[in-house]
Design an enzyme around this catalytic site. Structure first.
Site, PDB file in Angstrom:
ATOM      1  N   SER A  94       1.019  -1.254  -0.125  1.00  0.00           N
ATOM      2  CA  SER A  94       0.018   0.052  -0.165  1.00  0.00           C
ATOM      3  C   SER A  94       1.005   1.181  -0.067  1.00  0.00           C
ATOM      4  CB  SER A  94      -0.933  -0.059   1.032  1.00  0.00           C
ATOM      5  OG  SER A  94      -1.931  -0.993   1.066  1.00  0.00           O
ATOM      6  N   LYS A 169      -7.343   1.988  -2.458  1.00  0.00           N
ATOM      7  CA  LYS A 169      -6.981   1.685  -1.034  1.00  0.00           C
ATOM      8  C   LYS A 169      -6.927   2.546  -0.089  1.00  0.00           C
ATOM      9  CE  LYS A 169      -5.218  -0.781   2.433  1.00  0.00           C
ATOM     10  NZ  LYS A 169      -3.911  -1.467   2.594  1.00  0.00           N
ATOM     11  N   LYS A 237       0.732   6.004   8.092  1.00  0.00           N
ATOM     12  CA  LYS A 237       1.417   6.153   6.616  1.00  0.00           C
ATOM     13  C   LYS A 237       0.405   6.156   5.570  1.00  0.00           C
ATOM     14  CE  LYS A 237       2.114   2.276   4.696  1.00  0.00           C
ATOM     15  NZ  LYS A 237       1.614   1.045   3.733  1.00  0.00           N
TER      16      LYS A 237
END
Lengths: 296, 296
Positions: A94, A169, A237
């Site tokens: 990701s 995502k 993140k």
């Protein structure tokens, strides 16, 4: 056909094992983690990213964030320098959509196709092979690797061109973080009002407030269990990538900004390795501090 | 046994009809709405809240907000002045928990028991008799009316003492509003990034981001359909009650504060009667304004 698998962390390891169990030949590499359990299931080892690429037609990467993928592909002894013309990189990490597009552009000049294919569902679904996999890239390339992806996920969707998997995502991660914050505000309020949170959970879970986050996270929250699952550090993140992408596009995301700050505050308090459901602890502390301020 | 039913709006009307179909005898009253369709199903009419109470053992109220319930119970010709000793008021309105407790206290001095029993699920579930009903009050009183509630809801839960039903409902409404805001930030971002929102929906709905709000609201949002459903005005009312309750308890609810302001902005823009899923329109406008500012 041999598949390279790079990155055998909490997610990559069970994903690689599912491919081995499905009968695929794997060449594996991890910069730091031991790989012996994967080798004992029949995988071959390799000494670098470059070596994996030179021995495989399809290379899968499952790494923490954008710089790790950039390094594994374009760094010293990187995938780009070993990959054969016509091979395919499937990056299941990701990372920032813009980085996916940049890496894909570099690989294209070398005759290597790339898909970004991040996953959702966490370790349990990685183990079960029931991840949701969001793919960006060329439709023909996607179809050629779809059977492999279907060994790791129960939902495999081509979203659009390279980068689209990671954009989807980010949308996913925004919703997950805010749904956790939503149950946090609601449950801290109702618990402070004297209600039994387990009874509240039973009463509302099948109504319009119901969610997968509620079903998965509330039972462990009620047990005081904040073992990951999905670490606050990793969610930070993802939300940094989300906020950066939103800023580039001129899309205000005020609640995402706020929940990112909440996660950062928890990391400062030493909870970076806790499950993201620990967002509720931030709200519990806020309420505790406020009540003490009023009744010193 | 006759049941009084006061308040035949978008929710109360189908709930009353479900009781009639289950064979209960009903006496109905609505201050403003016509009741002829309910009478044609066998209900009897009444001329005031007081008259309903004087002719029934159990009185159900389904009204918009705290002042309406206060007026119906304790105002001129109110329920309190007609209710017989030993009768039960089941207030199924969504109101402030503190008002539930105050009204219950008044009724207790007159020998009338009260439950607060707000519902979740919206008009479709009111029609189907599959509402989630959250009840506050005495357990014995709850058990005596439970069979009646089960004709209107598929999930009927005693939460705690009077007021608890409405506190649980506030928790529910916080989660619903924030889950809508979550999908709004995520879908506006991914759509502005060039993704097809229908494909994103398919890709993420079965993962950790999945929710009842997503399943119910995204399809109508994609159709551009903001017919209520549940009106922004009513969600503002619920969140004002939530924020007031949180303030009384010293529980900070920053995201709830924020989404309440979003709903108020939409009401100022004339969307008060639109479905609460129109929260996404606020985000679409924000992004539109920002992009125009950057590229004038």
């Amino acid at each position: 056909m041999r598949i390279g698998f790079i990155g055998l962390g909490i997610m990559g390891r069970p994903m690689a094992k599912n491919l081995l169990r499905a009968g695929y030949s794997l060449v594996v590499y991890d910069k730091t983690a031991p790989v012996s359990d994967v080798l004992s299931l029949g995988a071959e080892g390799a000494a670098s990213n470059r070596e994996v690429a030179s021995r495989c037609d399809i290379i899968i990467t499952m790494l923490p964030n954008s710089p790790d993928v950039y390094e594994a592909v374009l760094g010293v002894d990187g995938i780009a320098f070993g990959a054969r013309d016509g091979s395919i990189l499937v990056d299941m990490s990701s990372i920032a959509p813009a980085v996916s597009r940049a890496i894909s552009g570099e690989l294209q000049t070398r005759g290597v196709a790339m898909l970004d294919a991040p996953v959702s569902g966490g370790q349990p679904k990685a183990v079960d092979g029931t991840l949701a996999i969001m793919v960006g890239g060329d439709p023909a390339v996607f179809e050629s690797v779809r059977p492999i992806l279907e060994k790791m996920g129960s939902s495999v969707t081509l979203i659009g061109p390279v980068g689209s998997g990671n954009t989807a995502k980010l949308a996913n991660q925004i919703i997950v973080a805010l749904n956790i914050a939503a149950i946090s505000e609601a449950f801290v309020l109702s618990t402070r009002a004297g209600l039994d949170p387990e009874v509240v959970f039973t009463a509302i879970k099948d109504g319009l407030a119901g969610s997968t986050v509620m079903n998965v996270k509330v039972p462990s929250i009620l047990d005081g269990n904040f073992e990951p699952g999905f670490r606050i550090q990793l969610h930070i993140k993802d939300l940094v990538n989300a906020v950066d992408t939103a800023h580039d596009l001129g899309v205000p995301v005020p609640l995402t900004d706020h929940v990112l700050e909440t996660l950062r505050e928890l990391e400062r308090e030493g909870l970076g390795a806790a499950d993201h459901s620990a967002i509720i602890r931030y709200y519990e502390e806020l309420a505790h501090t406020e009540v003490r301020r009023r009744h010193p």
